[in-house]
Motif scaffolding. Sequence first.
Motif, short mmCIF file in Angstrom:
data_model
loop_
_atom_site.label_atom_id
_atom_site.label_comp_id
_atom_site.label_asym_id
_atom_site.label_seq_id
_atom_site.Cartn_x
_atom_site.Cartn_y
_atom_site.Cartn_z
N THR A 58 26.34 -10.33 50.12
CA THR A 58 25.78 -10.01 48.82
C THR A 58 25.76 -11.26 47.95
O THR A 58 26.54 -12.18 48.15
CB THR A 58 26.59 -8.89 48.12
N SER A 59 24.90 -11.23 46.97
CA SER A 59 24.72 -12.39 46.09
C SER A 59 25.86 -12.49 45.07
O SER A 59 26.33 -11.49 44.54
CB SER A 59 23.39 -12.28 45.35
N LYS A 60 26.23 -13.71 44.79
CA LYS A 60 27.21 -14.00 43.74
C LYS A 60 26.51 -14.39 42.45
O LYS A 60 27.16 -14.59 41.43
CB LYS A 60 28.15 -15.12 44.20
N VAL A 61 25.20 -14.56 42.50
CA VAL A 61 24.43 -15.03 41.35
C VAL A 61 23.25 -14.12 41.07
O VAL A 61 22.91 -13.25 41.87
CB VAL A 61 23.92 -16.48 41.56
N ASN A 62 22.64 -14.37 39.92
CA ASN A 62 21.43 -13.67 39.50
C ASN A 62 20.31 -14.70 39.37
O ASN A 62 20.56 -15.84 38.97
CB ASN A 62 21.62 -13.04 38.11
N LEU A 64 25.50 -16.79 36.67
CA LEU A 64 26.56 -15.87 37.10
C LEU A 64 27.42 -15.54 35.89
O LEU A 64 27.29 -16.15 34.82
CB LEU A 64 27.40 -16.49 38.22
N GLU A 111 19.04 -19.34 37.41
CA GLU A 111 20.14 -18.90 38.27
C GLU A 111 21.41 -18.90 37.42
O GLU A 111 21.77 -19.93 36.84
CB GLU A 111 20.30 -19.85 39.45
N ASP A 147 20.43 -17.58 47.00
CA ASP A 147 21.89 -17.68 47.10
C ASP A 147 22.12 -18.04 48.57
O ASP A 147 22.07 -17.18 49.45
CB ASP A 147 22.55 -16.35 46.74
N GLN A 204 19.90 -10.06 42.08
CA GLN A 204 21.02 -9.78 41.17
C GLN A 204 22.33 -9.77 41.95
O GLN A 204 22.36 -9.47 43.15
CB GLN A 204 20.83 -8.43 40.48
N THR A 205 23.39 -10.09 41.22
CA THR A 205 24.73 -10.07 41.80
C THR A 205 24.97 -8.73 42.48
O THR A 205 24.65 -7.68 41.93
CB THR A 205 25.79 -10.28 40.69
N GLY A 206 25.53 -8.79 43.69
CA GLY A 206 25.86 -7.57 44.43
C GLY A 206 24.78 -7.11 45.38
O GLY A 206 25.04 -6.29 46.26
#
Length: 192
Positions: free
Chosen positions: A88-92, A59, A57, A79, A39-41
């Motif tokens: 940290t991820s920018k996508v889910n 966002l 995938e 990611d 998950q994002t973050g």
Amino acid sequence: MLELRKSIIETFEFTEKEFESIQGFFKPKKIKKGDYFLQTGQYVNHLGFVENGILREFLYENNKEITKWFSTSGYFAVDLSGFVYGQTSKVNFQALSDVSLLTLSKENYDIIGDRLPRWNKLEKMFLTNCFSVLENRVVSHLSMNAEERYSQLFKSQPELFNQVPLNYLASMLGMTPETLSRIRNKLSKSIS
């Protein structure tokens, strides 16, 4: 593990012996439909290889979900910049069905580099493959109209059209669900 073996040996030109030396680093993981792989973050400390199932995938951009990609059997899910740079991820990545993954931690990814003398070459091939897929998507969005993008996706991954909600497909193709429905209807009538 069979699909991973095939992908790594065929795509990245591993030898059977090289694959055997790293296969133990990949750990099985099950994700239930609706749950998230990433998950994002969250810090990106694993990459996944989809054995079966579908990960979406996506966002959020301007309070709107945008689908970037579907990772299906034989595809990696990561990611990439977050994984490579420890960010940290920018996508889910959300499971659209029950999903079976083989995951590789960043720590084990780095250990593989110590075990395989030609890892730098293989890693370069992996990254080049990822960027080639991305480049092809950008070119198709810039040079093809909506109907051509639809047709290209349908030819390359027809199973998605029976397993993925149309609004997600429309988002990935850069069109509204209404446009996708019109294209579907038009193409189905021309086939009849």
